[in-house]
Write a protein that holds these residues in place. Structure first.
Motif, PDB file in Angstrom:
ATOM      1  N   GLU A  69      45.679  75.157  10.947  1.00 12.79           N
ATOM      2  CA  GLU A  69      45.701  73.771  10.475  1.00 12.79           C
ATOM      3  C   GLU A  69      44.815  72.864  11.320  1.00 12.79           C
ATOM      4  OE1 GLU A  69      48.626  70.067   9.220  1.00 12.79           O
ATOM      5  OE2 GLU A  69      49.526  71.952   9.921  1.00 12.79           O
ATOM      6  N   ASP A 106      50.253  77.846  11.012  1.00 14.65           N
ATOM      7  CA  ASP A 106      50.601  76.423  11.099  1.00 14.65           C
ATOM      8  C   ASP A 106      51.327  76.238  12.425  1.00 14.65           C
ATOM      9  OD1 ASP A 106      51.864  73.964   8.731  1.00 14.65           O
ATOM     10  OD2 ASP A 106      51.438  73.806  10.877  1.00 14.65           O
ATOM     11  N   ASP A 152      54.733  73.261  11.609  1.00 16.72           N
ATOM     12  CA  ASP A 152      54.964  72.850  10.232  1.00 16.72           C
ATOM     13  C   ASP A 152      56.146  71.888  10.261  1.00 16.72           C
ATOM     14  OD1 ASP A 152      55.885  74.472   7.089  1.00 16.72           O
ATOM     15  OD2 ASP A 152      54.676  72.687   7.510  1.00 16.72           O
ATOM     16  N   GLY A 153      55.971  70.712   9.635  1.00 15.22           N
ATOM     17  CA  GLY A 153      56.990  69.677   9.777  1.00 15.22           C
ATOM     18  C   GLY A 153      56.686  68.779  10.955  1.00 15.22           C
ATOM     19  N   THR A 154      55.400  68.459  11.135  1.00 13.46           N
ATOM     20  CA  THR A 154      54.998  67.648  12.296  1.00 13.46           C
ATOM     21  C   THR A 154      55.678  66.290  12.317  1.00 13.46           C
ATOM     22  OG1 THR A 154      52.859  68.775  12.455  1.00 13.46           O
ATOM     23  CG2 THR A 154      52.994  66.592  13.432  1.00 13.46           C
ATOM     24  N   PHE A 211      56.651  65.790  -0.387  1.00 19.57           N
ATOM     25  CA  PHE A 211      55.710  64.754  -0.804  1.00 19.57           C
ATOM     26  C   PHE A 211      54.513  64.749   0.130  1.00 19.57           C
ATOM     27  CE2 PHE A 211      58.966  63.653  -3.578  1.00 19.57           C
ATOM     28  CZ  PHE A 211      60.159  63.579  -2.885  1.00 19.57           C
ATOM     29  N   TYR A 231      50.749  63.240   1.877  1.00 16.93           N
ATOM     30  CA  TYR A 231      50.406  62.129   2.786  1.00 16.93           C
ATOM     31  C   TYR A 231      49.601  61.051   2.074  1.00 16.93           C
ATOM     32  CZ  TYR A 231      51.825  65.159   6.661  1.00 16.93           C
ATOM     33  OH  TYR A 231      52.548  65.959   7.529  1.00 16.93           O
ATOM     34  N   ARG A 252      65.023  67.038   0.672  1.00 13.06           N
ATOM     35  CA  ARG A 252      63.676  66.887   1.209  1.00 13.06           C
ATOM     36  C   ARG A 252      63.745  67.281   2.684  1.00 13.06           C
ATOM     37  NH1 ARG A 252      58.586  67.137   2.693  1.00 13.06           N
ATOM     38  NH2 ARG A 252      57.390  65.207   2.766  1.00 13.06           N
ATOM     39  N   THR A 287      59.502  70.529   5.582  1.00 15.31           N
ATOM     40  CA  THR A 287      58.809  71.673   6.176  1.00 15.31           C
ATOM     41  C   THR A 287      58.708  72.799   5.149  1.00 15.31           C
ATOM     42  OG1 THR A 287      59.798  71.000   8.266  1.00 15.31           O
ATOM     43  CG2 THR A 287      58.843  73.204   8.191  1.00 15.31           C
ATOM     44  N   ALA A 288      57.547  72.949   4.528  1.00 11.08           N
ATOM     45  CA  ALA A 288      57.388  73.904   3.424  1.00 11.08           C
ATOM     46  C   ALA A 288      57.815  75.321   3.809  1.00 11.08           C
ATOM     47  CB  ALA A 288      55.933  73.914   2.962  1.00 11.08           C
ATOM     48  N   GLU A 305      56.521  72.282  -4.826  1.00 10.67           N
ATOM     49  CA  GLU A 305      55.698  71.230  -4.232  1.00 10.67           C
ATOM     50  C   GLU A 305      54.258  71.346  -4.714  1.00 10.67           C
ATOM     51  OE1 GLU A 305      54.868  68.843  -0.028  1.00 10.67           O
ATOM     52  OE2 GLU A 305      56.418  70.388  -0.105  1.00 10.67           O
ATOM     53  N   ASP A 333      50.624  75.981   5.224  1.00  9.19           N
ATOM     54  CA  ASP A 333      52.002  75.498   5.029  1.00  9.19           C
ATOM     55  C   ASP A 333      52.880  76.556   4.353  1.00  9.19           C
ATOM     56  OD1 ASP A 333      50.668  72.307   3.957  1.00  9.19           O
ATOM     57  OD2 ASP A 333      51.533  72.800   5.925  1.00  9.19           O
TER      58      ASP A 333
HETATM   59  C1  LIP Z   1      54.073  69.406   5.716  1.00  7.39           C
HETATM   60  C2  LIP Z   1      54.684  70.369   4.718  1.00  7.39           C
HETATM   61  C3  LIP Z   1      55.634  69.622   3.777  1.00  7.39           C
HETATM   62  C4  LIP Z   1      54.905  68.528   3.048  1.00  7.39           C
HETATM   63  C5  LIP Z   1      54.258  67.578   4.008  1.00  7.39           C
HETATM   64  C6  LIP Z   1      53.314  68.325   4.973  1.00  7.39           C
HETATM   65  P1  LIP Z   1      52.717  69.611   8.000  1.00  7.39           P
HETATM   66  O1  LIP Z   1      53.170  70.124   6.515  1.00  7.39           O
HETATM   67  O2  LIP Z   1      55.393  71.361   5.394  1.00  7.39           O
HETATM   68  O3  LIP Z   1      56.210  70.484   2.845  1.00  7.39           O
HETATM   69  O4  LIP Z   1      55.795  67.848   2.191  1.00  7.39           O
HETATM   70  O5  LIP Z   1      53.527  66.607   3.277  1.00  7.39           O
HETATM   71  O6  LIP Z   1      52.252  68.883   4.262  1.00  7.39           O
HETATM   72  O7  LIP Z   1      51.693  68.490   7.782  1.00  7.39           O
HETATM   73  O8  LIP Z   1      53.897  69.108   8.739  1.00  7.39           O
HETATM   74  O9  LIP Z   1      52.093  70.825   8.618  1.00  7.39           O
END
Ligand code: LIP
Length: 275
Positions: free
Chosen positions: A72, A88, A91-93, A175, A177, A201, A204-205, A222, A229
């Motif tokens: 990423e 990643d 993930d879920g930053t 959702f 960004y 929600r 974190t995908a 999604e 992700d």
């Molecule tokens: C996040 C995804 C999540 C999505 C966020 C973002 P990140 O990834 O895990 O599902 O809804 O918009 O894409 O940016 O935390 O690596």
């Protein structure tokens, strides 16, 4: 490469994801600062995203110098053998930034045409690990080898059920960004919510997909995800017996992803009507 080779890649994925998980959880400062932004002012990077990716790259390069790397934060570095690691680092930053639980390190390895770049539409995911440091949980899988969750109580084989009827289904979604995209996603939620049990929600995908594998939600969908992700969680859900496709029933990708049990998947796909 046979199943034992895939199992070895899984072991390596778990090893490096666990090390990065320890780094980001033990190294999380009390107050996490935004180091930079990417696709929008709310798409943030922290110093720990960068440090985690550097650790993953360094460990994977040392263990498998001919493989490629897609991450990423630092993008794509081609290999020479048609094998690429897709990572990643956090993930879920946004969860990590706010001190919420539910962030993870996702590490997958894919095979693809050595002359081309790794593409979710044509690649084969060979092995994966998703590490959730806050929960002390490690999800992993390899092609043909099934999926497991390892926690303090041991290692458990994962079997996603067929799924309930839509009206009883608990769904997860996410959702983007971009504000325009969020408006479109909100319209889908408004249409869907009266037809299902409820929505979650998690943010974190990779953990959303693992939740489908474990039956913690009945489905996840999604629009707009990046390959890093979903690559890892995709294999965990698939090897647990869930169906994971795009909205038209083809290979999942940034244009759309639905993961659900064999009975619920076609009903949800039709109801979403985004194919
Ligand atoms: C996040 C995804 C999540 C999505 C966020 C973002 P990140 O990834 O895990 O599902 O809804 O918009 O894409 O940016 O935390 O690596």
């Amino acid at each position: 490469m046979g199943e034992s080779g895939h199992a070895e890649l899984r072991r390596l994925a778990v090893e490096v994801a666990t090390a990065a998980g320890e780094l980001i959880s033990a190294g999380r400062p009390d107050r996490v600062e935004v180091a930079a932004t990417k696709s929008s002012p709310t798409d943030v990077v922290t110093a720990m995203d960068t440090a985690s990716e550097q650790l993953l790259r360094q460990r994977l390069r040392a263990a498998r110098p001919h493989d490629g790397l897609l991450g990423e934060e630092e993008g794509y570095e081609a290999g020479s053998n048609g094998i690429t690691w897709v990572v990643d680092p956090i993930d879920g930053t946004v969860n990590y930034l706010y001190g919420l639980r539910s962030y993870a390190v996702s590490v997958a390895v894919v095979s693809h045409d050595p002359a081309g770049d790794p593409d979710p539409a044509t690649w084969t995911v060979l092995a994966a690990a998703v590490v959730d440091p806050s929960a002390g949980e490690t999800w992993s899988a390899h092609a043909g080898g099934g999926a497991t969750l390892t926690d303090a109580r041991g290692t458990h084989a994962l079997h996603a059920g067929a799924g309930p009827e839509l009206g009883h289904a608990l769904l997860a979604t996410g959702f983007g960004y971009d504000a325009q995209r969020r408006a479109e996603q909100a319209a889908v939620v408004a249409r869907l919510l009266p037809q299902v049990r409820d929505l979650r929600r998690i943010g974190t995908a990779s953990l959303d997909l693992c939740a489908v594998a474990a039956g913690r939600v009945d489905a996840y969908y999604e629009l707009g995800l990046n390959a890093w992700d979903f690559a890892g969680g995709w294999l965990v859900a698939q090897e647990a017996g869930a169906v994971v496709t795009d909205f038209a029933g083809g290979p999942a990708g940034s244009h759309g992803l639905i993961a659900a049990g064999t009975a619920l998947h076609p009903v949800l796909r039709e109801t979403l009507g985004l194919g």
